[in-house]
Design a protein around this motif. Structure first.
Motif: not given
Lengths: 89, 89, 89, 89, 89
Positions: C57-67
């Protein structure tokens, strides 16, 4: 931002290009009386702080909002040297 | 940034496209004497660090500020291999 | 990133438009032996992970870096299904 | 956002250019009855809050979303002065 | 994202311009059985949640990814009202 004391330096030859020329300082958060807490982390120095000085540290994406740290893989920056605190409790 | 030791690797076939070709390393934060703490997390390696090495890890959006990790779903990046620490306490 | 186990699903009819069509999974962080910790949180699934699977699981703003998660009000994303861990301690 | 009480001020002559003209306030998080917790941190004041006032603090990149703090190395901003709380428990 | 219960409202006349017209709700994180934890924080409501409702909260920069909260000094947003949880343990 948090208050911390600079207690040392990290030496690293092999590092991401963006870090070349930055000073990686080891810092310990401190209490209002400057007593050191037990944890520590590493911050890039943007204001010329030396070991032993009490500093202000900015973390997260805001740590990249100085000329020195812009667009770099840095998540903690020393952005002020503390002269004194006025506390009323 | 925090100091950590690389203790292993995560293998994952099914993953977001942005992660293809990245090395997912398991890391444990360490004390100033490199003694491992009990927690761990996963970081992408941007500097060729091997298992057993002491590294610096950048977290949050700053973890995406390397050529390898730019615009990817990565929240922790190994961005330096530590040579030594100078600590004065 | 952290390791977690998918333990369930959140159902929500009334939600921000950006979340329509996303799967809100309940996850518990796990130890290196996949033993569940006691805390939990909710993450959007970007890789088709089912209940019971061990994921990254990726958290924070990086969580928005998928299509799937781009520009959405999402702060945690499942971005890989874990096959196995190699740990040397 | 969190509730906190302003308890003092940090004085720092040597600081990043972006901080010139900002007021660095020392704040302690508080409970719902305004009782102070034991931790503290430093936040930039965007609303003219004085020592002793109960305020709302925004952290992380959102702390830069005011006219005063935009693009600055600031990770915590006082963005409201609390008049009162309505709590039903 | 985390599960929380709305327990009240913050009233603040003096606030950053971006917050005018937003509803500042006091929330307590909850367990999977909706039992309240002891901590609390403040989140902006983006979905019309009332006091007593169980909601999903998005934190950090992702909290600004709704029409209502875009570009504002907001670090926590209520972005869904929970209907039910399916948990298999």
């Amino acid at each position: 931002m948090i208050l911390a004391k600079v207690i040392g330096t990290v030496w690293a030859t092999q590092k991401d290009d963006g870090l070349v020329g930055t000073k990686l300082q080891i810092v310990r958060p401190v209490e209002l009386d400057y007593k050191e807490k037990t944890n520590f982390f590493v911050a890039v120095d943007a204001v010329g702080a030396g070991v032993g000085e009490i500093v202000l540290i900015c973390q997260g994406s805001s740590a990249r909002q100085t000329e020195l740290t812009e667009n770099k893989a840095i998540d903690a920056t020393i952005m002020a040297i503390v002269d004194k605190l006025d506390v009323i409790e």
